[in-house]
Design an enzyme around this catalytic site. Structure first.
Site, mmCIF file in Angstrom:
data_model
loop_
_atom_site.group_PDB
_atom_site.id
_atom_site.type_symbol
_atom_site.label_atom_id
_atom_site.label_comp_id
_atom_site.label_asym_id
_atom_site.label_seq_id
_atom_site.Cartn_x
_atom_site.Cartn_y
_atom_site.Cartn_z
ATOM 1 N N ILE A 217 -43.029 -26.180 21.835
ATOM 2 C CA ILE A 217 -42.441 -27.515 21.781
ATOM 3 C C ILE A 217 -43.296 -28.508 22.564
ATOM 4 C CG2 ILE A 217 -40.394 -28.903 22.274
ATOM 5 C CD1 ILE A 217 -38.687 -26.447 21.861
ATOM 6 N N HIS B 298 -32.543 -15.108 25.251
ATOM 7 C CA HIS B 298 -31.467 -14.978 26.239
ATOM 8 C C HIS B 298 -30.325 -14.129 25.683
ATOM 9 C CE1 HIS B 298 -32.842 -17.589 29.467
ATOM 10 N NE2 HIS B 298 -33.226 -18.481 28.568
ATOM 11 N N CYS C 136 -36.348 -18.560 19.069
ATOM 12 C CA CYS C 136 -36.251 -19.545 20.142
ATOM 13 C C CYS C 136 -35.947 -18.844 21.458
ATOM 14 C CB CYS C 136 -35.143 -20.546 19.791
ATOM 15 S SG CYS C 136 -34.714 -21.706 21.104
ATOM 16 N N CYS D 107 -18.243 -32.799 15.902
ATOM 17 C CA CYS D 107 -16.827 -32.897 15.526
ATOM 18 C C CYS D 107 -16.545 -34.072 14.605
ATOM 19 C CB CYS D 107 -15.965 -32.984 16.786
ATOM 20 S SG CYS D 107 -16.043 -34.581 17.658
ATOM 21 N N THR E 134 -33.520 -19.435 23.309
ATOM 22 C CA THR E 134 -32.084 -19.135 23.301
ATOM 23 C C THR E 134 -31.828 -17.749 22.724
ATOM 24 O OG1 THR E 134 -31.538 -21.477 23.058
ATOM 25 C CG2 THR E 134 -29.844 -19.888 22.424
ATOM 26 N N LEU F 41 -37.170 -32.384 28.819
ATOM 27 C CA LEU F 41 -36.549 -31.428 27.913
ATOM 28 C C LEU F 41 -36.396 -30.046 28.549
ATOM 29 C CD1 LEU F 41 -35.695 -31.011 24.792
ATOM 30 C CD2 LEU F 41 -37.913 -29.886 24.609
ATOM 31 N N GLY F 42 -37.338 -29.654 29.410
ATOM 32 C CA GLY F 42 -37.301 -28.333 30.025
ATOM 33 C C GLY F 42 -36.043 -28.140 30.859
#
Length: 349
Positions: A181, A42, A37, A92, A39, A267-268
């Site tokens: 995506i 990065h 991904c 949570c 992420t 979403l971007g």
């Protein structure tokens, strides 16, 4: 076990780490496929965001499918041998949104591969509530092609969440961003009955992939969205837009090409502030809806149903690598010339 970890500097490390323990309410999965991904890129680059969000030594990765190999105390309805994908947002359960059933809006979300050890490893441990079983599939019955797609159910969920945020049956849909995506979102919109779909980007390889999937696709540096509307025979602007790119120019272009009352699912993630014509947003009564992750677990039900009714998103997977070749896989993913890149965790090379 082998795992891909961040060392707190640019570049990941494939190294041996202790196998994770399985606390009550959790399961362990033998990872079979893992998707790369943005992420992860990065974190590999160890940019400013990664430095602020990720602790050194973390096992990276959050897109996966695996075989359940251990079930801890307190887990019901899951069994060793089942094939499952994983929802990467661990919530949570006690904040207002969680208690109201809006778990995707949890204010204390912990992300697999960002705040907790993730998928680029031989095994991963997750709460049982984050497991999405693929019924009837075992290691002996599931196909390689199915595993590839199950391994990207996380980003597929982003696409489904975005594409179905607003009704698209019979609507004209603009998709800005032809990454994996974006293309999956376009495929969802087509599958559920959108009329005209236009995909935009600036990367030739991604535009070509979009066209190979049967979409009208244009390079917005050289072609106008308005001209595509004429080719479609549209008499008014687009009804729904899916902003998947994060490009600063995308949102203003969408607003210029939407019908009155148009709806934008966004979403971007922009890397900078965007100046838009707010007067037009008001006078044209436009709706802008931010999208993050997946609705838990309504989006997952929709994903499975779409797949069961014939939606095939496998064309977005353009490259497959063995886990040992992760560095080359990351290079390809970073190049912008690929669709989705998947690591086969069962192959050595």
């Amino acid at each position: 076990m082998r795992a891909l970890v961040t060392a707190g500097e640019p570049g990941l490390r494939l190294t041996d780490v202790p196998e994770p323990t399985v606390p009550p309410g959790h399961v362990a999965l033998l990872v079979l496929r893992a998707g790369i991904c943005g992420t992860d890129l990065h974190i590999d680059a160890w940019d400013a965001w990664a430095q602020a969000a990720v602790r050194p030594g973390l096992v990276v990765g959050h897109e996966l499918v695996g075989e359940i190999v251990e079930v801890a105390d307190g887990v019901v309805d899951l069994a060793v041998g089942q094939i499952a994908s994983v929802e990467g947002h661990v919530v949570c359960g006690t904040c207002r949104n969680c208690r109201a059933g809006r778990r995707h809006l949890c204010i204390r979300t912990s992300n697999l591969g960002v705040q907790r050890d993730g998928a680029f490893a031989e095994r991963v441990v997750v709460p049982a509530t984050n497991v999405w079983v693929h019924p009837g599939r075992t290691i002996g019955t599931v196909s390689d092609a199915e595993l590839d797609v199950f391994g990207i159910f996380d980003p597929f969920g982003n696409a489904v969440h975005t594409a179905l945020k607003f009704p698209v049956v019979g609507e004209d849909v603009l998709v800005t961003g032809a990454g994996p995506i974006g293309l999956m979102a376009a495929a969802v919109a087509r599958h559920v009955g959108a009329r005209h779909i236009l995909v935009t980007d600036v990367a030739p390889a991604r535009l070509e992939l979009a066209r190979s999937m049967g979409f009208e696709a244009i390079d917005v540096r050289t072609e106008r969205i308005e001209d595509a509307q004429v080719r479609f025979g549209m008499r008014e602007g687009f009804d729904v837009a899916l902003e998947m790119s994060g490009a600063p120019s995308a949102l203003p272009a969408i607003i210029d090409n939407l019908n009155f009352g148009g709806r934008i699912a966004m979403l971007g993630l922009p890397s900078q502030s965007i100046d838009i014509d707010w007067a037009k947003v008001v006078s044209h009564m436009l709706t802008i809806q931010g999208i993050y992750g997946r609705e838990m677990y309504e989006t997952w039900y929709a994903m499975s149903s779409l797949a069961e009714t014939g939606l095939d998103v496998s064309p977005v997977i353009t490259h497959r690598f063995a886990f040992a070749d992760w560095a080359e896989a990351f290079e390809v993913a970073r190049s912008g010339a690929a669709g989705k890149v998947v690591l086969d965790m069962t192959k050595e090379a």
